[in-house]
Design a protein around this motif. Structure first.
Motif, PDB file in Angstrom:
ATOM      1  N   MET A   1      65.719   3.573  83.361  1.00 44.19           N
ATOM      2  CA  MET A   1      64.724   4.458  83.925  1.00 44.19           C
ATOM      3  C   MET A   1      64.812   4.447  85.446  1.00 44.19           C
ATOM      4  SD  MET A   1      60.665   4.426  83.378  1.00 44.19           S
ATOM      5  CE  MET A   1      59.669   4.768  84.791  1.00 44.19           C
ATOM      6  N   GLY A   2      65.062   3.315  86.048  1.00 44.38           N
ATOM      7  CA  GLY A   2      65.110   3.226  87.501  1.00 44.38           C
ATOM      8  C   GLY A   2      66.259   4.009  88.096  1.00 44.38           C
ATOM      9  N   ILE A   3      67.415   3.967  87.426  1.00 37.81           N
ATOM     10  CA  ILE A   3      68.580   4.673  87.944  1.00 37.81           C
ATOM     11  C   ILE A   3      68.383   6.181  87.804  1.00 37.81           C
ATOM     12  CG2 ILE A   3      71.062   5.025  87.620  1.00 37.81           C
ATOM     13  CD1 ILE A   3      71.213   2.084  86.795  1.00 37.81           C
ATOM     14  N   GLY A   4      67.882   6.622  86.664  1.00 40.65           N
ATOM     15  CA  GLY A   4      67.629   8.054  86.453  1.00 40.65           C
ATOM     16  C   GLY A   4      66.574   8.590  87.397  1.00 40.65           C
ATOM     17  N   LEU A   5      65.526   7.815  87.619  1.00 39.39           N
ATOM     18  CA  LEU A   5      64.479   8.229  88.553  1.00 39.39           C
ATOM     19  C   LEU A   5      65.022   8.311  89.971  1.00 39.39           C
ATOM     20  CD1 LEU A   5      61.455   8.834  89.081  1.00 39.39           C
ATOM     21  CD2 LEU A   5      61.165   6.384  89.417  1.00 39.39           C
ATOM     22  N   GLY A   6      65.872   7.367  90.343  1.00 40.11           N
ATOM     23  CA  GLY A   6      66.458   7.377  91.677  1.00 40.11           C
ATOM     24  C   GLY A   6      67.326   8.597  91.906  1.00 40.11           C
ATOM     25  N   ILE A   7      68.137   8.942  90.917  1.00 40.30           N
ATOM     26  CA  ILE A   7      68.978  10.136  91.036  1.00 40.30           C
ATOM     27  C   ILE A   7      68.115  11.383  91.124  1.00 40.30           C
ATOM     28  CG2 ILE A   7      70.668  11.551  89.798  1.00 40.30           C
ATOM     29  CD1 ILE A   7      71.862   8.916  88.755  1.00 40.30           C
ATOM     30  N   PHE A   8      67.067  11.461  90.313  1.00 37.69           N
ATOM     31  CA  PHE A   8      66.170  12.617  90.348  1.00 37.69           C
ATOM     32  C   PHE A   8      65.510  12.767  91.719  1.00 37.69           C
ATOM     33  CE2 PHE A   8      61.839  14.317  89.804  1.00 37.69           C
ATOM     34  CZ  PHE A   8      62.155  15.583  89.325  1.00 37.69           C
ATOM     35  N   LEU A   9      65.012  11.666  92.269  1.00 39.64           N
ATOM     36  CA  LEU A   9      64.378  11.731  93.585  1.00 39.64           C
ATOM     37  C   LEU A   9      65.368  12.131  94.671  1.00 39.64           C
ATOM     38  CD1 LEU A   9      62.019   8.622  93.502  1.00 39.64           C
ATOM     39  CD2 LEU A   9      61.364  11.028  93.401  1.00 39.64           C
TER      40      LEU A   9
END
Length: 80
Positions: free
Chosen positions: A1-9
């Motif tokens: 979740m952290g990696i996907g959220l980081g890419i999205f941001l």
């Protein structure tokens, strides 16, 4: 979740910083985009650090076995 959220941001921040030409009164979209990109980088780094910590942990299973060969049974109806 952290990696996907980081890419999205990162993606949303880059779009706001570099691609959006509109203006909203009282909101600087370029600054908001840079803030989102910084939050994305932090989220990516935190996600990667937590992932490496998770893979470096070891788990050991301890099995306690009891040998019941020394136990003597009294004779019951079947005569064991």
């Amino acid at each position: 979740m952290g990696i996907g959220l980081g890419i999205f941001l990162l993606v949303v921040g880059a779009i706001l910083s570099f691609a959006v030409q509109d203006a909203i009164d009282g909101v600087n979209l370029i600054t908001v985009g840079y803030i989102l990109m910084a939050a994305g980088v932090l989220s990516l780094l935190l996600g990667l650090v937590l992932n490496t910590q998770r893979t470096n942990t070891t788990h050991r299973e301890i099995v306690d076995r009891h040998n019941d060969t020394d136990v003597r049974h009294r004779g019951g109806p079947e005569g064991y």
